[in-house]
Write a protein that holds these residues in place. Sequence first.
Motif, PDB file in Angstrom:
ATOM      1  N   LEU B  69       0.890  -1.171   0.000  1.00 49.52           N
ATOM      2  CA  LEU B  69       0.000   0.000   0.000  1.00 49.52           C
ATOM      3  C   LEU B  69       0.919   1.209   0.000  1.00 49.52           C
ATOM      4  N   CYS B  70       0.949   1.955  -1.121  1.00 53.03           N
ATOM      5  CA  CYS B  70       2.038   2.924  -1.322  1.00 53.03           C
ATOM      6  C   CYS B  70       1.547   4.344  -1.589  1.00 53.03           C
ATOM      7  N   ASP B  71       2.129   5.305  -0.874  1.00 49.20           N
ATOM      8  CA  ASP B  71       1.889   6.731  -1.104  1.00 49.20           C
ATOM      9  C   ASP B  71       2.714   7.162  -2.325  1.00 49.20           C
ATOM     10  N   ILE B  72       2.467   8.357  -2.846  1.00 46.06           N
ATOM     11  CA  ILE B  72       3.229   8.836  -4.005  1.00 46.06           C
ATOM     12  C   ILE B  72       4.240   9.903  -3.610  1.00 46.06           C
ATOM     13  N   ARG B  73       3.738  10.953  -2.959  1.00 47.19           N
ATOM     14  CA  ARG B  73       4.646  12.081  -2.679  1.00 47.19           C
ATOM     15  C   ARG B  73       5.403  11.816  -1.389  1.00 47.19           C
ATOM     16  N   VAL B  97      -2.095   2.062  -4.733  1.00 46.18           N
ATOM     17  CA  VAL B  97      -1.632   3.410  -4.434  1.00 46.18           C
ATOM     18  C   VAL B  97      -2.679   4.091  -3.556  1.00 46.18           C
ATOM     19  N   GLN B  98      -2.205   4.715  -2.485  1.00 47.05           N
ATOM     20  CA  GLN B  98      -3.093   5.503  -1.622  1.00 47.05           C
ATOM     21  C   GLN B  98      -2.444   6.880  -1.480  1.00 47.05           C
ATOM     22  N   THR B  99      -3.013   7.866  -2.160  1.00 41.13           N
ATOM     23  CA  THR B  99      -2.353   9.169  -2.261  1.00 41.13           C
ATOM     24  C   THR B  99      -3.327  10.329  -2.094  1.00 41.13           C
ATOM     25  N   GLY B 100      -2.778  11.492  -1.789  1.00 37.48           N
ATOM     26  CA  GLY B 100      -3.603  12.700  -1.712  1.00 37.48           C
ATOM     27  C   GLY B 100      -3.800  13.357  -3.066  1.00 37.48           C
ATOM     28  N   PHE B 101      -3.097  12.873  -4.103  1.00 37.73           N
ATOM     29  CA  PHE B 101      -3.189  13.486  -5.437  1.00 37.73           C
ATOM     30  C   PHE B 101      -4.360  12.941  -6.248  1.00 37.73           C
ATOM     31  N   PRO B 102      -5.375  13.751  -6.504  1.00 37.84           N
ATOM     32  CA  PRO B 102      -6.448  13.281  -7.392  1.00 37.84           C
ATOM     33  C   PRO B 102      -6.036  13.521  -8.846  1.00 37.84           C
ATOM     34  N   ASP B 103      -5.060  12.775  -9.320  1.00 41.90           N
ATOM     35  CA  ASP B 103      -4.468  13.039 -10.625  1.00 41.90           C
ATOM     36  C   ASP B 103      -4.769  11.880 -11.582  1.00 41.90           C
ATOM     37  N   LEU B 104      -5.681  12.166 -12.527  1.00 45.59           N
ATOM     38  CA  LEU B 104      -6.149  11.118 -13.437  1.00 45.59           C
ATOM     39  C   LEU B 104      -5.016  10.604 -14.329  1.00 45.59           C
ATOM     40  N   ASN B 105      -4.168  11.529 -14.804  1.00 39.30           N
ATOM     41  CA  ASN B 105      -3.063  11.119 -15.683  1.00 39.30           C
ATOM     42  C   ASN B 105      -2.100  10.189 -14.957  1.00 39.30           C
ATOM     43  N   LEU B 106      -1.806  10.557 -13.703  1.00 44.90           N
ATOM     44  CA  LEU B 106      -0.889   9.729 -12.916  1.00 44.90           C
ATOM     45  C   LEU B 106      -1.514   8.352 -12.661  1.00 44.90           C
ATOM     46  N   ALA B 107      -2.814   8.371 -12.324  1.00 45.34           N
ATOM     47  CA  ALA B 107      -3.517   7.108 -12.051  1.00 45.34           C
ATOM     48  C   ALA B 107      -3.472   6.202 -13.282  1.00 45.34           C
ATOM     49  N   THR B 108      -3.756   6.785 -14.461  1.00 41.91           N
ATOM     50  CA  THR B 108      -3.762   5.994 -15.696  1.00 41.91           C
ATOM     51  C   THR B 108      -2.375   5.424 -15.962  1.00 41.91           C
ATOM     52  N   SER B 109      -1.371   6.272 -15.802  1.00 47.32           N
ATOM     53  CA  SER B 109       0.001   5.831 -16.070  1.00 47.32           C
ATOM     54  C   SER B 109       0.404   4.694 -15.121  1.00 47.32           C
ATOM     55  N   LEU B 110       0.020   4.810 -13.838  1.00 46.93           N
ATOM     56  CA  LEU B 110       0.394   3.764 -12.881  1.00 46.93           C
ATOM     57  C   LEU B 110      -0.404   2.481 -13.104  1.00 46.93           C
ATOM     58  N   MET B 111      -1.667   2.632 -13.506  1.00 49.25           N
ATOM     59  CA  MET B 111      -2.478   1.443 -13.802  1.00 49.25           C
ATOM     60  C   MET B 111      -1.837   0.673 -14.973  1.00 49.25           C
ATOM     61  N   LYS B 112      -1.319   1.442 -15.952  1.00 46.96           N
ATOM     62  CA  LYS B 112      -0.657   0.806 -17.102  1.00 46.96           C
ATOM     63  C   LYS B 112       0.591   0.055 -16.648  1.00 46.96           C
ATOM     64  N   GLN B 113       1.213   0.565 -15.578  1.00 41.19           N
ATOM     65  CA  GLN B 113       2.413  -0.120 -15.057  1.00 41.19           C
ATOM     66  C   GLN B 113       2.056  -1.348 -14.236  1.00 41.19           C
ATOM     67  N   GLY B 114       0.757  -1.495 -13.936  1.00 37.63           N
ATOM     68  CA  GLY B 114       0.333  -2.735 -13.296  1.00 37.63           C
ATOM     69  C   GLY B 114      -0.135  -2.621 -11.853  1.00 37.63           C
ATOM     70  N   ILE B 115      -0.328  -1.394 -11.346  1.00 36.06           N
ATOM     71  CA  ILE B 115      -0.885  -1.313  -9.989  1.00 36.06           C
ATOM     72  C   ILE B 115      -2.340  -1.791 -10.046  1.00 36.06           C
ATOM     73  N   VAL B 116      -2.846  -2.292  -8.915  1.00 32.87           N
ATOM     74  CA  VAL B 116      -4.203  -2.869  -8.973  1.00 32.87           C
ATOM     75  C   VAL B 116      -5.279  -1.860  -8.592  1.00 32.87           C
ATOM     76  N   ASP B 117      -4.907  -0.800  -7.860  1.00 29.91           N
ATOM     77  CA  ASP B 117      -5.915   0.205  -7.506  1.00 29.91           C
ATOM     78  C   ASP B 117      -5.243   1.534  -7.210  1.00 29.91           C
ATOM     79  N   TYR B 118      -5.998   2.625  -7.399  1.00 34.76           N
ATOM     80  CA  TYR B 118      -5.485   3.977  -7.120  1.00 34.76           C
ATOM     81  C   TYR B 118      -6.512   4.655  -6.222  1.00 34.76           C
ATOM     82  N   LEU B 119      -6.217   4.731  -4.936  1.00 35.83           N
ATOM     83  CA  LEU B 119      -7.174   5.299  -3.971  1.00 35.83           C
ATOM     84  C   LEU B 119      -6.749   6.722  -3.623  1.00 35.83           C
TER      85      LEU B 119
END
Lengths: 346, 144
Positions: B69-73, B97-119
């Motif tokens: 369960l990983c933060d970003i910043r 990913v569990q982050t304070g950034f509501p960033d759609l581009n970042l979420a999409t990019s990380l999902m493409k890298q294989g993360i299972v969820d972006y909270l």
Amino acid sequence: MKPTAAEQSLFVVILGAGKGGSALIELLTRCSGIRILGVADSNPDAPGLQLARYHYIPTTSDIAWLVARDEASLIIDVTGDPAIPSLIARHKSPKTEVLGGIAARLIWSLIQAEHEMYEHLAHAEKLSTLGIFTAGIAHEFNNPLHGIMGFSQHLQGETDPAIISEYSREIVTLTRRLSEMTKGLNLYARTGQMPEITDVQIPQLLDEAIKMAAFSTMLDEVTVVRNYAPVPDMQVNPSELHQIFVNLIINAVQAMNARGHLTLSTGVEGGYLTVTIQDTGPGIAPQDLARVFAPFFTTKERGSGTGLGLYIVRTIVNKYGGTIEPVSQSGNGTTFRIQFPLSSAA
Amino acid sequence: MALWPFGVHDREHPSLGVILVVDDEESIRKISRLTLTKAGYEVIEAENGEKAIEVLNTGENPLTVDVILCDIRMPKINGVEAIQYFRTQYPSVPIIVQTGFPDLNLATSLMKQGIVDYLVKPVEKEKLLAAVSKAAEQRTTCNT
């Protein structure tokens, strides 16, 4: 024969130090070739008199004495007082020209319009910076919100008084953090249309600016060095000075790629209150150094900056009679040095 | 740094799984720990990406950690860099990913890298538990 610089200069006397007089002082002090000989107003509390003193311009309530100054090329009357034209006619030197009545009102309207446009521009720049901050602001708010929600959810059904007390303390701490951030944002986003001149502690304002800058970039790997020598309070609009410091700190941190030393210093040197903001970034290229204050000049990527930040910084510094100078050598970081005359100190 | 898991150690009542919580904020780690241990998971913590890599490379953790369960910043090595490392070195460990950034581009990019969820924080505990449960299930399926 070619006239000397002194002969080419326009020596101006301003009568009236209300809104119109203040706007005139602000504009004319930015124009080269114009020297304001003095500002007169029968009201000793007129705001323009204080502004004139910031710029070391003589002020007086004796209108007749100022009008009689022989070297005056032009008297601008923005008093709106019907008795003034005859007083001017009685006392002025024959070679001094007068701008008064409807012509002065027209000039005043033009200056007011210019001034309002600048205020809008400065506010738009702040809002634009806030837009760039959006992700950082969301992050900084969402973290404490996450904690508040989490501890609140775990409080539900909890009966152990020690745990209830511990979680409640956590919630209070996180809520205070949110409240501090709201105050900082409010100070930054406030419009400049209602000047609130007040006594301001410069080191405290620099610390507030660091918190605001943290919305735009991570500061964890920036070592902030505070060399705050005691300085007198300044009588300024805190929102404007905050905007200067936030801008310069963000530029410094971005220049260092958020890794390095940021040194903030305050001091008093030879009648000036000095603030310096120094980074350990790559420095500014010599060809860019002269252009950094030009409007719309930016070295940042499209969408990352308006190019108005440093232009507005310098305009605000000049407004308080101060100067700002970048010192930079490629590879050796950049120092922005601001000096305010101590006459603006409280 | 906690190398030993918080939570259930009773062999009679095996845990639901081991979760590596990576966040630079102590209060956020504490909330995640409370939520996850109460639900029956074991928790290991790291305060930045660098520590997380260190923890994951320690002892049997590469085998026992079920979900990250990983933060970003975060300072030092941030979440994006850490996730790149985890995906390369430990592709079978699911990452949320569990982050304070509501960033759609970042979420999409990380999902493409294989993360299972972006909270996006604030995350309600039920939502976190649902995401973790789903990810842990994925890890179990991978291992069987």
